[in-house]
Each structure stands twice: as C-alpha cells, then as structure tokens.
Design a protein around this motif. Structure first.
Motif, mmCIF file in Angstrom:
data_model
loop_
_atom_site.group_PDB
_atom_site.id
_atom_site.type_symbol
_atom_site.label_atom_id
_atom_site.label_comp_id
_atom_site.label_asym_id
_atom_site.label_seq_id
_atom_site.Cartn_x
_atom_site.Cartn_y
_atom_site.Cartn_z
ATOM 1 N N ASN A 141 0.787 -1.196 -0.078
ATOM 2 C CA ASN A 141 0.022 0.028 -0.115
ATOM 3 C C ASN A 141 0.813 1.365 -0.035
ATOM 4 N N ASP A 169 5.293 6.329 4.741
ATOM 5 C CA ASP A 169 5.640 6.664 3.407
ATOM 6 C C ASP A 169 5.299 8.238 3.069
ATOM 7 N N ILE A 174 -3.933 9.957 3.651
ATOM 8 C CA ILE A 174 -5.389 9.500 3.691
ATOM 9 C C ILE A 174 -6.160 10.618 4.344
ATOM 10 N N ILE A 182 -10.498 2.529 6.040
ATOM 11 C CA ILE A 182 -9.705 1.929 5.350
ATOM 12 C C ILE A 182 -9.450 0.461 5.802
ATOM 13 N N TYR A 187 -13.174 -1.763 1.197
ATOM 14 C CA TYR A 187 -13.108 -0.402 0.828
ATOM 15 C C TYR A 187 -11.823 0.030 -0.014
ATOM 16 N N SER A 188 -11.929 0.252 -1.087
ATOM 17 C CA SER A 188 -10.588 0.401 -1.912
ATOM 18 C C SER A 188 -10.782 1.906 -2.727
ATOM 19 N N THR A 189 -9.780 2.598 -2.846
ATOM 20 C CA THR A 189 -9.979 3.824 -3.735
ATOM 21 C C THR A 189 -9.197 3.487 -5.205
ATOM 22 N N LYS A 190 -8.722 2.453 -5.167
ATOM 23 C CA LYS A 190 -7.762 1.818 -6.357
ATOM 24 C C LYS A 190 -8.597 1.085 -7.432
ATOM 25 N N THR A 194 -8.983 -4.886 -4.394
ATOM 26 C CA THR A 194 -10.218 -5.493 -3.950
ATOM 27 C C THR A 194 -10.562 -5.022 -2.616
ATOM 28 N N GLY A 195 -9.692 -4.455 -1.761
ATOM 29 C CA GLY A 195 -9.954 -3.701 -0.567
ATOM 30 C C GLY A 195 -10.004 -4.823 0.694
ATOM 31 N N LEU A 196 -9.163 -5.788 0.282
ATOM 32 C CA LEU A 196 -8.920 -6.883 1.502
ATOM 33 C C LEU A 196 -7.606 -6.778 2.056
ATOM 34 N N GLY A 197 -6.745 -5.889 1.336
ATOM 35 C CA GLY A 197 -5.263 -5.759 2.037
ATOM 36 C C GLY A 197 -5.088 -5.687 3.431
ATOM 37 N N LEU A 198 -5.740 -4.390 3.685
ATOM 38 C CA LEU A 198 -5.600 -3.896 5.040
ATOM 39 C C LEU A 198 -6.317 -4.594 6.308
HETATM 40 N N1 LIG Z 1 -0.126 4.011 2.690
HETATM 41 C C1 LIG Z 1 -1.418 4.320 2.351
HETATM 42 N N2 LIG Z 1 -1.465 5.667 1.640
HETATM 43 C C2 LIG Z 1 -2.481 5.919 1.129
HETATM 44 N N3 LIG Z 1 -3.772 5.323 1.077
HETATM 45 C C3 LIG Z 1 -3.707 4.119 1.713
HETATM 46 C C4 LIG Z 1 -2.601 3.571 2.207
HETATM 47 N N4 LIG Z 1 -2.808 2.315 2.490
HETATM 48 C C5 LIG Z 1 -4.100 2.229 2.406
HETATM 49 N N5 LIG Z 1 -4.641 3.266 1.983
HETATM 50 C C6 LIG Z 1 -6.071 3.551 1.607
HETATM 51 O O1 LIG Z 1 -6.871 2.455 2.247
HETATM 52 C C7 LIG Z 1 -7.652 1.721 0.928
HETATM 53 C C8 LIG Z 1 -7.477 0.256 1.332
HETATM 54 O O2 LIG Z 1 -6.363 -0.445 1.548
HETATM 55 P P1 LIG Z 1 -6.446 -2.129 1.190
HETATM 56 O O3 LIG Z 1 -5.008 -2.605 1.234
HETATM 57 O O4 LIG Z 1 -7.420 -2.552 2.216
HETATM 58 O O5 LIG Z 1 -6.893 -2.258 -0.315
HETATM 59 P P2 LIG Z 1 -6.288 -1.719 -1.675
HETATM 60 O O6 LIG Z 1 -4.905 -1.577 -1.484
HETATM 61 O O7 LIG Z 1 -7.354 -0.791 -2.343
HETATM 62 O O8 LIG Z 1 -6.594 -3.442 -2.649
HETATM 63 P P3 LIG Z 1 -5.895 -4.594 -2.324
HETATM 64 O O9 LIG Z 1 -7.171 -5.470 -1.602
HETATM 65 O O10 LIG Z 1 -5.409 -4.989 -3.627
HETATM 66 O O11 LIG Z 1 -4.968 -4.531 -1.044
HETATM 67 C C9 LIG Z 1 -6.621 1.980 -0.292
HETATM 68 O O12 LIG Z 1 -7.496 1.737 -1.176
HETATM 69 C C10 LIG Z 1 -6.350 3.499 -0.132
HETATM 70 O O13 LIG Z 1 -7.402 4.172 -0.491
#
Ligand SMILES: Nc1ncnc2c1ncn2[C@@H]1O[C@H](COP(=O)(O)OP(=O)(O)OP(=O)(O)O)[C@@H](O)[C@H]1O
Ligand SMILES: [Mg+2]
Length: 237
Positions: A141, A169, A174, A182, A187-190, A194-198
C-alpha cells in the motif's frame, strides 16, 4: 426485532459456506480462462481485421477473468480460519525479506527504501508466514501510494514488552474522514484494488496478539504502527 450481527457459530458456518461457494466458482472460471487462451491462440494464426478485433476482445475477457480470480483468492485468504504455527521470530529478518521482494519494483518507481532497524530487537512469538503476508500488504500500500516516487521508511524498536514496526511513506496520504474506512472489508480507492489488503493485515496481526494503528496527513504521507508482543518463555503453554 431485527438482527444485524452473527454469533461465532453462525459466522463460522457462513465462512465455510462462502469459502465453498468461492471454490465452486473458481473451477468453471479456470475452464473459461483456459478456453479463452486457446481461442486467442487460434486467432493469432489468422490475419484478418475481424480476427484482430476478436483477439483483442478475448484478451479483455481474459483480463477480467483474471481479475475475478484475484478477487476470489483474496476473499479466500481473508475468510480462511488459519491454523497458526507460532515460533520464535526475528522481525528484522522478516521485514528484510519483504523489502527484498518489493525492492525491484520500488526502484523502478523511484522509491527510496530507508531502514532503521534496532539491532538488539528481541524475538517475537509469531507465525512468520502470515505475519509476512500482513507486512507485505501494508508495504505494498505504501508503495502504491507513491506512484511518482518517494520514501518508504521502516523502523523497528522495542518498548517494554512489545516490539514496534513503523512503516511510513511520503505518498498521497489519507483524508481524515476516510481513516475509519480503510480497515473496512472491500473499501478501496484503487482501480483494481479489492479492499481486502488492510482488513487481512489487521486480522493477521490481531491473531498474533498485536495491534495496528495509523497516522496520516492528507497529501503528505501515512504511517502505520504495528505492535507485537515480545517472545517470552513464560507465556508459552
Ligand atoms: N499507505 C497508504 N497511503 C494512502 N492510502 C492508503 C495507504 N494504505 C491504504 N490506503 C487506502 O486504504 C484503502 C484500502 O487499502 P487495502 O489494502 O485494504 O485495499 P487496496 O490496497 O485498495 O486493495 P488490495 O486488496 O489490492 O490491497 C486503499 O484503497 C487506499 O485508499
Ligand atoms: Mg492494499
């Protein structure tokens, strides 16, 4: 009376049901993907304009099928109830491993990696494989938040009975009103996130008896602070 929460037995059942459904979807998806690939290979042999057009449509379908497959894999990773193997772990070594993995792409994106590791960091009692996944999700992220380059700082230190990992970073940051979103599932802004990483990272860290917190300034960057308990023989069962 309306019900908006589940007890753990019901959740467990729903998890099993959902994971089963995902597996069932993955099989035909796999067949679709293989057949699309064969179709594309057939189309490469001919040279008409029509074939070229069809080939680009097939490739688009392949991309979407790949995306669906990724979403399902992420879901399985999140929903899976892991069997954890706790062991004495060297956190600095685990982070080093993750940074090596993302190193080449970070360099391509002009991201400078700065390490500030406490050489005397005590060991932690963790499942190193799942913790690696959690750290990777947070670090990816950070990398994705700096599409035009920046600095990724990773610091480790001890405070009392805990080890801390600070991942900072200089990315997009945010917004304050998005901070509580987050960690929400999906929840994802990308575009392709998929919004499952965090949520997965948080779940893993909590299963390893730790916590994850965030500080961020919109436009300036973000810091994720992970706290994990120090290894202690007396705490072993
Ligand atoms: N280091 C960061 N800087 C800015 N925004 C962040 C950061 N980490 C997370 N976010 C925000 O939190 C959201 C959710 O993160 P998350 O990792 O859950 O999903 P994702 O990165 O969008 O998709 P993925 O499932 O591929 O990880 C991101 O889409 C972004 O908007
Ligand atoms: Mg992510």
């Amino acid at each position: 009376m309306s019900k908006n929460s589940f007890d753990s037995g019901e959740l467990n059942y729903l998890n099993i049901l959902a994971a089963g459904l995902v597996h069932e979807i993955k099989n035909p998806l796999n067949a679709i993907s293989i057949n699309l690939q064969l179709l594309d290979e057939d189309l490469q042999d001919r040279n008409s304009e029509r074939d070229t057009k069809m080939s680009s449509r097939v490739q688009l379908l392949q991309k979407e099928v790949g995306r669906l497959d990724n979403i399902l894999s992420d879901f399985l990773r999140f929903a899976k109830k892991p069997v954890l193997h706790f062991e004495e772990c060297d956190i600095n070594g685990i982070i080093e491993n993750v940074l090596d993995f993302i190193g080449p792409e970070a360099m391509q994106n002009s991201i400078r990696i700065l390490k500030n590791f406490d050489a005397k960091l005590p060991k932690c009692n963790l499942d190193s494989n799942v913790i690696k996944q959690a750290l990777l999700n947070v670090i990816l992220n950070a990398q994705q938040a700096m599409p035009h380059g920046g600095e990724l700082m990773v610091r480790t230190y001890q405070n009392g009975e805990n080890v801390f990992i600070d991942i900072t970073d200089t990315g997009v940051g945010i917004q304050k009103n998005k901070m509580d979103k987050i960690f929400q599932v999906y929840y994802s802004t990308k575009k392709t996130g998929t919004g499952l990483g965090l949520p997965t990272a948080k779940k893993i860290i909590e299963e390893n008896k730790g916590t994850i917190d965030i500080r961020s300034e919109d436009g300036k960057g973000s810091s994720f602070l992970i706290k994990l308990p120090v290894y202690s023989k007396s705490k072993e069962k």
